[in-house]
Every structure is written in structure tokens, then in C-alpha cells.
Design a protein around this motif. Sequence first.
Motif, PDB file in Angstrom:
ATOM      1  N   MET A 175       0.830  -1.203   0.000  1.00 42.23           N
ATOM      2  CA  MET A 175       0.000   0.000   0.000  1.00 42.23           C
ATOM      3  C   MET A 175       0.864   1.252   0.000  1.00 42.23           C
ATOM      4  O   MET A 175       0.650   2.177  -0.792  1.00 42.23           O
ATOM      5  N   LEU A 176       1.882   1.280   0.871  1.00 41.55           N
ATOM      6  CA  LEU A 176       2.742   2.457   0.974  1.00 41.55           C
ATOM      7  C   LEU A 176       3.583   2.646  -0.285  1.00 41.55           C
ATOM      8  O   LEU A 176       3.678   3.755  -0.820  1.00 41.55           O
ATOM      9  N   ALA A 177       4.189   1.546  -0.759  1.00 42.37           N
ATOM     10  CA  ALA A 177       5.044   1.639  -1.954  1.00 42.37           C
ATOM     11  C   ALA A 177       4.238   2.070  -3.174  1.00 42.37           C
ATOM     12  O   ALA A 177       4.667   2.927  -3.960  1.00 42.37           O
ATOM     13  N   GLY A 178       3.056   1.479  -3.343  1.00 45.46           N
ATOM     14  CA  GLY A 178       2.227   1.833  -4.488  1.00 45.46           C
ATOM     15  C   GLY A 178       1.751   3.267  -4.441  1.00 45.46           C
ATOM     16  O   GLY A 178       1.748   3.978  -5.454  1.00 45.46           O
ATOM     17  N   ALA A 179       1.349   3.719  -3.246  1.00 45.63           N
ATOM     18  CA  ALA A 179       0.868   5.097  -3.110  1.00 45.63           C
ATOM     19  C   ALA A 179       1.987   6.098  -3.366  1.00 45.63           C
ATOM     20  O   ALA A 179       1.781   7.120  -4.034  1.00 45.63           O
ATOM     21  N   LEU A 180       3.187   5.812  -2.851  1.00 49.79           N
ATOM     22  CA  LEU A 180       4.331   6.710  -3.085  1.00 49.79           C
ATOM     23  C   LEU A 180       4.724   6.726  -4.556  1.00 49.79           C
ATOM     24  O   LEU A 180       5.057   7.777  -5.116  1.00 49.79           O
ATOM     25  N   SER A 181       4.694   5.553  -5.174  1.00 49.06           N
ATOM     26  CA  SER A 181       5.028   5.482  -6.602  1.00 49.06           C
ATOM     27  C   SER A 181       4.023   6.268  -7.437  1.00 49.06           C
ATOM     28  O   SER A 181       4.403   7.018  -8.351  1.00 49.06           O
ATOM     29  N   MET A 182       2.744   6.101  -7.133  1.00 53.59           N
ATOM     30  CA  MET A 182       1.711   6.838  -7.852  1.00 53.59           C
ATOM     31  C   MET A 182       1.881   8.342  -7.652  1.00 53.59           C
ATOM     32  O   MET A 182       1.765   9.130  -8.598  1.00 53.59           O
ATOM     33  N   ALA A 183       2.154   8.745  -6.409  1.00 57.42           N
ATOM     34  CA  ALA A 183       2.299  10.168  -6.109  1.00 57.42           C
ATOM     35  C   ALA A 183       3.497  10.761  -6.842  1.00 57.42           C
ATOM     36  O   ALA A 183       3.414  11.851  -7.428  1.00 57.42           O
ATOM     37  N   ALA A 184       4.631  10.050  -6.820  1.00 58.04           N
ATOM     38  CA  ALA A 184       5.838  10.549  -7.484  1.00 58.04           C
ATOM     39  C   ALA A 184       5.631  10.650  -8.991  1.00 58.04           C
ATOM     40  O   ALA A 184       5.998  11.648  -9.624  1.00 58.04           O
ATOM     41  N   GLY A 185       5.027   9.610  -9.570  1.00 57.06           N
ATOM     42  CA  GLY A 185       4.787   9.630 -11.012  1.00 57.06           C
ATOM     43  C   GLY A 185       3.835  10.734 -11.421  1.00 57.06           C
ATOM     44  O   GLY A 185       4.042  11.410 -12.436  1.00 57.06           O
ATOM     45  N   GLU A 186       2.786  10.954 -10.620  1.00 60.02           N
ATOM     46  CA  GLU A 186       1.815  11.998 -10.937  1.00 60.02           C
ATOM     47  C   GLU A 186       2.438  13.383 -10.805  1.00 60.02           C
ATOM     48  O   GLU A 186       2.153  14.284 -11.602  1.00 60.02           O
ATOM     49  N   TYR A 187       3.292  13.562  -9.787  1.00 61.33           N
ATOM     50  CA  TYR A 187       3.950  14.857  -9.607  1.00 61.33           C
ATOM     51  C   TYR A 187       4.826  15.190 -10.816  1.00 61.33           C
ATOM     52  O   TYR A 187       4.750  16.296 -11.366  1.00 61.33           O
ATOM     53  N   VAL A 188       5.660  14.239 -11.231  1.00 62.74           N
ATOM     54  CA  VAL A 188       6.547  14.470 -12.379  1.00 62.74           C
ATOM     55  C   VAL A 188       5.737  14.729 -13.640  1.00 62.74           C
ATOM     56  O   VAL A 188       6.044  15.633 -14.430  1.00 62.74           O
ATOM     57  N   SER A 189       4.671  13.957 -13.832  1.00 66.98           N
ATOM     58  CA  SER A 189       3.845  14.100 -15.031  1.00 66.98           C
ATOM     59  C   SER A 189       3.187  15.474 -15.098  1.00 66.98           C
ATOM     60  O   SER A 189       3.268  16.178 -16.112  1.00 66.98           O
ATOM     61  N   VAL A 190       2.534  15.881 -14.011  1.00 64.85           N
ATOM     62  CA  VAL A 190       1.823  17.158 -14.004  1.00 64.85           C
ATOM     63  C   VAL A 190       2.800  18.326 -14.026  1.00 64.85           C
ATOM     64  O   VAL A 190       2.558  19.339 -14.691  1.00 64.85           O
ATOM     65  N   SER A 272      -3.411  13.806  -4.134  1.00 62.87           N
ATOM     66  CA  SER A 272      -4.658  13.131  -4.507  1.00 62.87           C
ATOM     67  C   SER A 272      -4.399  11.687  -4.913  1.00 62.87           C
ATOM     68  O   SER A 272      -5.137  10.771  -4.516  1.00 62.87           O
ATOM     69  N   SER A 273      -3.331  11.457  -5.676  1.00 61.33           N
ATOM     70  CA  SER A 273      -2.996  10.101  -6.106  1.00 61.33           C
ATOM     71  C   SER A 273      -2.609   9.235  -4.919  1.00 61.33           C
ATOM     72  O   SER A 273      -2.997   8.070  -4.832  1.00 61.33           O
ATOM     73  N   PHE A 274      -1.819   9.824  -4.016  1.00 63.45           N
ATOM     74  CA  PHE A 274      -1.390   9.070  -2.833  1.00 63.45           C
ATOM     75  C   PHE A 274      -2.588   8.635  -2.001  1.00 63.45           C
ATOM     76  O   PHE A 274      -2.716   7.469  -1.619  1.00 63.45           O
ATOM     77  N   VAL A 275      -3.472   9.587  -1.715  1.00 62.37           N
ATOM     78  CA  VAL A 275      -4.623   9.299  -0.853  1.00 62.37           C
ATOM     79  C   VAL A 275      -5.570   8.300  -1.508  1.00 62.37           C
ATOM     80  O   VAL A 275      -6.027   7.339  -0.861  1.00 62.37           O
ATOM     81  N   SER A 276      -5.871   8.501  -2.800  1.00 55.15           N
ATOM     82  CA  SER A 276      -6.832   7.619  -3.458  1.00 55.15           C
ATOM     83  C   SER A 276      -6.296   6.198  -3.577  1.00 55.15           C
ATOM     84  O   SER A 276      -7.021   5.220  -3.337  1.00 55.15           O
ATOM     85  N   PHE A 277      -5.009   6.059  -3.937  1.00 57.96           N
ATOM     86  CA  PHE A 277      -4.421   4.722  -4.053  1.00 57.96           C
ATOM     87  C   PHE A 277      -4.380   4.043  -2.684  1.00 57.96           C
ATOM     88  O   PHE A 277      -4.728   2.866  -2.541  1.00 57.96           O
ATOM     89  N   ALA A 278      -3.929   4.791  -1.657  1.00 54.50           N
ATOM     90  CA  ALA A 278      -3.831   4.221  -0.318  1.00 54.50           C
ATOM     91  C   ALA A 278      -5.204   3.799   0.204  1.00 54.50           C
ATOM     92  O   ALA A 278      -5.337   2.755   0.856  1.00 54.50           O
ATOM     93  N   PHE A 279      -6.221   4.611  -0.094  1.00 52.24           N
ATOM     94  CA  PHE A 279      -7.576   4.266   0.342  1.00 52.24           C
ATOM     95  C   PHE A 279      -8.022   2.952  -0.276  1.00 52.24           C
ATOM     96  O   PHE A 279      -8.559   2.070   0.418  1.00 52.24           O
ATOM     97  N   GLY A 280      -7.819   2.819  -1.575  1.00 49.56           N
ATOM     98  CA  GLY A 280      -8.204   1.574  -2.240  1.00 49.56           C
ATOM     99  C   GLY A 280      -7.386   0.395  -1.753  1.00 49.56           C
ATOM    100  O   GLY A 280      -7.923  -0.708  -1.533  1.00 49.56           O
ATOM    101  N   ALA A 281      -6.088   0.597  -1.559  1.00 57.39           N
ATOM    102  CA  ALA A 281      -5.215  -0.494  -1.142  1.00 57.39           C
ATOM    103  C   ALA A 281      -5.494  -0.939   0.290  1.00 57.39           C
ATOM    104  O   ALA A 281      -5.162  -2.074   0.668  1.00 57.39           O
ATOM    105  N   ALA A 282      -6.064  -0.065   1.094  1.00 59.77           N
ATOM    106  CA  ALA A 282      -6.345  -0.412   2.493  1.00 59.77           C
ATOM    107  C   ALA A 282      -7.532  -1.353   2.627  1.00 59.77           C
ATOM    108  O   ALA A 282      -7.629  -2.090   3.618  1.00 59.77           O
ATOM    109  N   VAL A 283      -8.440  -1.340   1.656  1.00 59.92           N
ATOM    110  CA  VAL A 283      -9.659  -2.148   1.764  1.00 59.92           C
ATOM    111  C   VAL A 283      -9.363  -3.642   1.924  1.00 59.92           C
ATOM    112  O   VAL A 283      -9.926  -4.297   2.819  1.00 59.92           O
ATOM    113  N   PRO A 284      -8.485  -4.252   1.089  1.00 57.69           N
ATOM    114  CA  PRO A 284      -8.224  -5.694   1.257  1.00 57.69           C
ATOM    115  C   PRO A 284      -7.510  -6.034   2.566  1.00 57.69           C
ATOM    116  O   PRO A 284      -7.480  -7.210   2.957  1.00 57.69           O
TER     117      PRO A 284
END
Length: 357
Positions: A175-190, A272-284
Amino acid sequence: MTRLDSWYHEKESAWLYQRVAAAEPDPRKRNLFLQLAAAAEEQAVKWETPGARAVVASPSAAPAPPKHTFTPALRARIVARLVTYFGPRALRSVLAAMKLRGLSVYSAPASVAGHPMPTSLSDVGARHRGGLGSNLRASVFGVSDGLVSNASLVLGVAGAGAAHAYVLLTGTAGMLAGALSMAAGEYVSVRSQREMYEYQIALEREEVAEYPKEEAEELALIYEARGLELEKAREVSHALLAHPEQALDVLAREELGLNPDDLGSPWGAAISSFVSFAFGAAVPLIPFVTARSTGTATLVTTAAVTCIALFCIGLVLSLFTGRDALKGALRMVLIGAGAGVVSFIVGRALGVAIGGG
């Protein structure tokens, strides 16, 4: 930017416009790009200096054989080749990065019943009011990614026979690795996209200040290519250029295909990417947090919770796709369930192989 740089930019734009026109099957759009090429050539003449004819015009102004006055850069030649193969519509984002104008003809509909072209300055403003849903849609997809990826990870590790603590630790790390990866990728992209937009809008601001008549004519040509009578298009564009700030906003949209109101915040996108990914990843992980062991009941609960969440996500996504809500929800469940089953089977096989070894 020096006069030589400006001359080179206009010459390269004219050269690319001609390649785009050659690859464009629609006569109206082809005529637009040919006229934009002619306009760019005229601008190049205004920037040209006596020394420009003796060099290959490039940002470094390197010497060239006297017989050449202009040589397109390697990047421009690659883009032109891609346009030939794939067509201007498919390459419009690349062409926008090369600061070609008129690309809004590929993203905005032509004049049709129920969707007329603007015929006044107020119509132009009305057409450019922002839409909704982009941020919400990105968040929904972030939740979906986190949910499916972490559910697959947890089920795979659990299938391998790992202890409860290891499954919970692995899921939390995922959950943490995926959320950080999503956040970093989104930051660079935007951030990269925003820098490109800001640069192009700044150049457009300079041209509006220096060549308002030429900018008005280019805008009129774009409106003509999209179905408005040329004289009426000129009337609208000249009225628009009387208000520089509003003109800059419309020119960025119509000539460059950019939305100045939608440049995006890199930090906002990352958070936003970090929070949304972490929220989804926390469910399982919820069943593993409440249970004391990784037994059949915990795995079934995890699968059920995940499927329910996927069903809800499918319902929300139907708001953006316009498709049948139930079918969309069931499709999400099937896709997520398929990923989870495959992960569990692979994990079980690896667990047996490693345990047997």
C-alpha cells in the motif's frame, strides 16, 4: 529569444504545417494548415536578418553551407515522419509540444445542429467554460488501482502459505510503496505538463502583444476551418483581440489546444494520487487487521470485501463512461476477481514449490 531563434522557430513551424497539411485528408483542415504555414513564413520574413541566410538556423546558430537557408532539426524531422505514418490527429499532443496551432480542430466539434460555432465574443466565452469530472475520475481510478493491486498482492502472499503477520506486513508495504510510486509519477507528469503549458502560453502572450493582427487572422482561419464563414470569423477574432487577457485565454485553447484553467497543481495531483491509491489499497487489508489468522474465513472475507468495493467503483465509473451501470460494475468485479484468483493460484504454486524444495 534572439531574432535568429524566432526566425528559426517560424521557419520550422511553417515546414511542419506543410507536413501536417500533406497528411491531413480533410480539405478544410488541410487548407487551415497551409494558410498557417504561409502565415509562419511571413512571420519568418519579419524576423529574418542578413546573417540568417548564411547559417543553418538553429538555436546554436551553427554555420551551414551557403546553399541552405534552413534545415529542420532532428526532432522536427522525426515528428514529421510520425505525422506521415499516424496522421495529425493521433499526434496532436506532440504537435502541441512543437507549438503548432490550430490543433483544436481535432478536439472541438465542427459546426453541427445543436452545437453551433461562436458568432460573437460572448459565445466564445460560453464555449470555454470548464467541464467537470477530471479530478474525480482520476481519484476513482486511483482507488481502483490500489484496490486491485493490493488485493492481488495480499491474496498471492496468503496463497503461498505465509503467516498472518507476514501477509499484513506485505499488504501494508504494498500500500505504501504503491501510493508513493503513484504520487511521485503523478507529480513528475503534471509538473512536466505544466512547464510545457506555461512556456507555450508565455510565447503566445509575447506574440499577442507584438502581432495582434496576425494572431487575429490565425484565429479566424481556425474558426473558418471549423465551419464559420471567414468574414464572421474575422469579426469575432478582431473583437476578441481587443481584450488581451481574454484573447490569450482563447488563443491558448484554439491555437495551441491548451486549457489555461486546467494546468494542474503537481502537489495537488501527487497528494490526490497518494490518498486515493492508499484508500483503495487499504480495503483488502481490513479483514487481516481484524482477524488473528490467515485462514479460509479471512481470505473469503477479503475476497468479498474486495468484490463489493469493485462493484461500487464500477457503478461510479459508469457516470463517466455513460454505459450501463450494472454491466460496468459486474465487469469491474470480474476483472478484479480474475486478477485475485490468478495471484492466489500463482502464490499457492510457488508456496508448494518452495516448501517442497
